[in-house]
Design a protein around this motif. Structure first.
Motif, PDB file in Angstrom:
ATOM      1  N   ALA A  38       0.841  -1.204   0.000  1.00 14.13           N
ATOM      2  CA  ALA A  38       0.000   0.000   0.000  1.00 14.13           C
ATOM      3  C   ALA A  38       0.873   1.250   0.000  1.00 14.13           C
ATOM      4  CB  ALA A  38      -0.932  -0.009   1.210  1.00 14.13           C
ATOM      5  N   GLY A  39       1.949   1.229   0.771  1.00 13.46           N
ATOM      6  CA  GLY A  39       2.864   2.372   0.818  1.00 13.46           C
ATOM      7  C   GLY A  39       3.597   2.585  -0.499  1.00 13.46           C
ATOM      8  N   CYS A  40       3.915   1.501  -1.197  1.00 13.37           N
ATOM      9  CA  CYS A  40       4.586   1.617  -2.498  1.00 13.37           C
ATOM     10  C   CYS A  40       3.663   2.220  -3.545  1.00 13.37           C
ATOM     11  CB  CYS A  40       5.048   0.242  -2.982  1.00 13.37           C
ATOM     12  SG  CYS A  40       6.432  -0.421  -2.064  1.00 13.37           S
ATOM     13  N   GLU A  41       2.406   1.800  -3.547  1.00 19.15           N
ATOM     14  CA  GLU A  41       1.480   2.255  -4.571  1.00 19.15           C
ATOM     15  C   GLU A  41       0.820   3.583  -4.236  1.00 19.15           C
ATOM     16  OE1 GLU A  41      -1.177  -0.933  -5.571  1.00 19.15           O
ATOM     17  OE2 GLU A  41       0.381  -1.901  -6.758  1.00 19.15           O
ATOM     18  N   ASN A  42       0.790   3.947  -2.969  1.00 19.78           N
ATOM     19  CA  ASN A  42       0.140   5.187  -2.577  1.00 19.78           C
ATOM     20  C   ASN A  42       0.913   5.801  -1.405  1.00 19.78           C
ATOM     21  OD1 ASN A  42      -1.603   7.253  -1.938  1.00 19.78           O
ATOM     22  ND2 ASN A  42      -3.450   5.994  -2.055  1.00 19.78           N
ATOM     23  N   PRO A  43       2.103   6.330  -1.670  1.00 23.46           N
ATOM     24  CA  PRO A  43       2.945   6.833  -0.576  1.00 23.46           C
ATOM     25  C   PRO A  43       2.340   8.031   0.157  1.00 23.46           C
ATOM     26  CG  PRO A  43       3.948   7.305  -2.706  1.00 23.46           C
ATOM     27  CD  PRO A  43       2.749   6.454  -2.968  1.00 23.46           C
ATOM     28  N   GLU A  44       1.470   8.796  -0.520  1.00 25.35           N
ATOM     29  CA  GLU A  44       0.859   9.942   0.156  1.00 25.35           C
ATOM     30  C   GLU A  44       0.001   9.488   1.327  1.00 25.35           C
ATOM     31  OE1 GLU A  44       0.024   9.553  -3.372  1.00 25.35           O
ATOM     32  OE2 GLU A  44       1.928  10.521  -3.817  1.00 25.35           O
ATOM     33  N   ASN A  45      -0.723   8.391   1.160  1.00 30.54           N
ATOM     34  CA  ASN A  45      -1.612   7.903   2.218  1.00 30.54           C
ATOM     35  C   ASN A  45      -0.977   6.856   3.122  1.00 30.54           C
ATOM     36  OD1 ASN A  45      -3.706   9.524   1.409  1.00 30.54           O
ATOM     37  ND2 ASN A  45      -4.656   7.969   0.135  1.00 30.54           N
ATOM     38  N   TYR A  46      -0.138   5.978   2.556  1.00 26.01           N
ATOM     39  CA  TYR A  46       0.348   4.840   3.319  1.00 26.01           C
ATOM     40  C   TYR A  46       1.855   4.766   3.447  1.00 26.01           C
ATOM     41  CZ  TYR A  46      -4.454   3.351   2.698  1.00 26.01           C
ATOM     42  OH  TYR A  46      -5.810   3.298   2.707  1.00 26.01           O
ATOM     43  N   GLY A  47       2.574   5.693   2.858  1.00 25.98           N
ATOM     44  CA  GLY A  47       4.028   5.692   2.956  1.00 25.98           C
ATOM     45  C   GLY A  47       4.479   6.150   4.337  1.00 25.98           C
ATOM     46  N   GLN A  48       5.692   5.810   4.691  1.00 22.01           N
ATOM     47  CA  GLN A  48       6.225   6.236   5.979  1.00 22.01           C
ATOM     48  C   GLN A  48       6.560   7.714   5.920  1.00 22.01           C
ATOM     49  OE1 GLN A  48       9.462   3.806   7.243  1.00 22.01           O
ATOM     50  NE2 GLN A  48       8.194   2.003   7.499  1.00 22.01           N
ATOM     51  N   LYS A  49       6.086   8.411   6.921  1.00 24.11           N
ATOM     52  CA  LYS A  49       6.355   9.843   6.987  1.00 24.11           C
ATOM     53  C   LYS A  49       7.754  10.047   7.554  1.00 24.11           C
ATOM     54  CE  LYS A  49       1.996  10.545   6.023  1.00 24.11           C
ATOM     55  NZ  LYS A  49       1.602   9.491   5.165  1.00 24.11           N
ATOM     56  N   GLN A  50       8.530  10.859   6.870  1.00 20.77           N
ATOM     57  CA  GLN A  50       9.894  11.130   7.324  1.00 20.77           C
ATOM     58  C   GLN A  50      10.050  12.623   7.517  1.00 20.77           C
ATOM     59  OE1 GLN A  50      12.749   9.436   4.672  1.00 20.77           O
ATOM     60  NE2 GLN A  50      12.019   7.361   4.975  1.00 20.77           N
ATOM     61  N   ASN A  51      10.547  12.993   8.682  1.00 22.89           N
ATOM     62  CA  ASN A  51      10.821  14.402   8.945  1.00 22.89           C
ATOM     63  C   ASN A  51      12.205  14.726   8.418  1.00 22.89           C
ATOM     64  OD1 ASN A  51       8.389  14.628  10.304  1.00 22.89           O
ATOM     65  ND2 ASN A  51       9.286  14.006  12.244  1.00 22.89           N
ATOM     66  N   ALA A  52      12.272  15.738   7.582  1.00 24.11           N
ATOM     67  CA  ALA A  52      13.550  16.125   7.002  1.00 24.11           C
ATOM     68  C   ALA A  52      14.306  17.031   7.962  1.00 24.11           C
ATOM     69  CB  ALA A  52      13.326  16.847   5.683  1.00 24.11           C
ATOM     70  N   VAL A  53      15.549  16.726   8.164  1.00 23.42           N
ATOM     71  CA  VAL A  53      16.417  17.538   9.011  1.00 23.42           C
ATOM     72  C   VAL A  53      17.580  18.007   8.151  1.00 23.42           C
ATOM     73  CG1 VAL A  53      17.905  17.555  11.043  1.00 23.42           C
ATOM     74  CG2 VAL A  53      15.806  16.223  11.061  1.00 23.42           C
ATOM     75  N   THR A  54      17.782  19.311   8.121  1.00 23.49           N
ATOM     76  CA  THR A  54      18.865  19.871   7.332  1.00 23.49           C
ATOM     77  C   THR A  54      19.897  20.462   8.276  1.00 23.49           C
ATOM     78  OG1 THR A  54      17.302  20.411   5.594  1.00 23.49           O
ATOM     79  CG2 THR A  54      19.453  21.498   5.500  1.00 23.49           C
ATOM     80  N   ILE A  55      21.114  20.038   8.117  1.00 19.00           N
ATOM     81  CA  ILE A  55      22.211  20.551   8.940  1.00 19.00           C
ATOM     82  C   ILE A  55      23.237  21.162   8.000  1.00 19.00           C
ATOM     83  CG2 ILE A  55      24.067  19.954  10.530  1.00 19.00           C
ATOM     84  CD1 ILE A  55      22.330  17.649  11.511  1.00 19.00           C
ATOM     85  N   ASN A  56      23.565  22.423   8.255  1.00 13.00           N
ATOM     86  CA  ASN A  56      24.572  23.102   7.460  1.00 13.00           C
ATOM     87  C   ASN A  56      25.821  23.214   8.325  1.00 13.00           C
ATOM     88  OD1 ASN A  56      26.215  24.947   6.121  1.00 13.00           O
ATOM     89  ND2 ASN A  56      24.439  25.980   5.219  1.00 13.00           N
ATOM     90  N   VAL A  57      26.814  22.400   8.035  1.00 11.48           N
ATOM     91  CA  VAL A  57      28.036  22.348   8.837  1.00 11.48           C
ATOM     92  C   VAL A  57      28.771  23.680   8.785  1.00 11.48           C
ATOM     93  CG1 VAL A  57      30.245  21.164   9.137  1.00 11.48           C
ATOM     94  CG2 VAL A  57      28.224  19.861   8.499  1.00 11.48           C
ATOM     95  N   GLY A  58      28.746  24.343   7.639  1.00 13.43           N
ATOM     96  CA  GLY A  58      29.422  25.639   7.514  1.00 13.43           C
ATOM     97  C   GLY A  58      28.832  26.661   8.471  1.00 13.43           C
ATOM     98  N   ASP A  59      27.494  26.730   8.547  1.00 18.30           N
ATOM     99  CA  ASP A  59      26.853  27.657   9.474  1.00 18.30           C
ATOM    100  C   ASP A  59      27.161  27.309  10.924  1.00 18.30           C
ATOM    101  OD1 ASP A  59      25.795  29.087   7.404  1.00 18.30           O
ATOM    102  OD2 ASP A  59      23.770  28.234   7.570  1.00 18.30           O
TER     103      ASP A  59
END
Length: 144
Positions: free
Chosen positions: A104-125
């Protein structure tokens, strides 16, 4: 299509069995392409290629796959609801439900895919931020 007798036969068989709408309904209800292809006596690849060749049919196929994801989710729930209490049955039911949840997650990721929180780290900053802060010296600590 003169040189494509298998494709002509497949399209004729699809029409005889209720047309593209019926085939799309079978997919949406959770039937696999492999099982449907077997009914038409063709390979899964041949059926998929034929359906995806036409843009209208391809759009219907995409819709059917999204609908099939709901069927997989319902099947997973049914499997878990009817499981017996023995450890073997529980393990088997868990695996069957997990596979359907994955499908179900493969065919319909909006409804059944795993939600992943994006974390952005800027080492330079981070490095610049560390350089601009005043260092804490031992004398500063002693005065407090």
């Amino acid at each position: 299509m003169a040189g494509q007798p298998m494709k002509r036969r497949l399209l004729a068989d699809i029409e005889k069995s209720g047309g593209i709408e019926k085939l799309i309904e079978r997919i949406a209800d959770g039937e696999t392409m492999t099982a449907i292809a077997k009914d038409y006596n063709v390979s899964r690849r041949m059926l998929s290629h034929t359906l995806n060749k036409n843009p209208e049919t391809k759009a219907l196929l995409e819709y059917a796959k999204r609908e099939r994801s709901h069927a997989y989710a319902e099947q997973a729930l049914d499997i878990v609801d009817r499981v017996e209490a023995s450890p073997n049955e529980i393990t088997k039911a868990r695996e069957q439900a997990n596979i359907r949840r994955w499908l179900a997650g493969c065919e319909n990721p909006e409804n059944y895919g795993q939600k992943q929180n994006a974390v952005t780290i800027n080492v330079g900053d981070l490095h610049l931020d560390a350089l601009t802060k005043k260092p804490i010296h031992a004398k500063t600590i002693e005065k407090k």
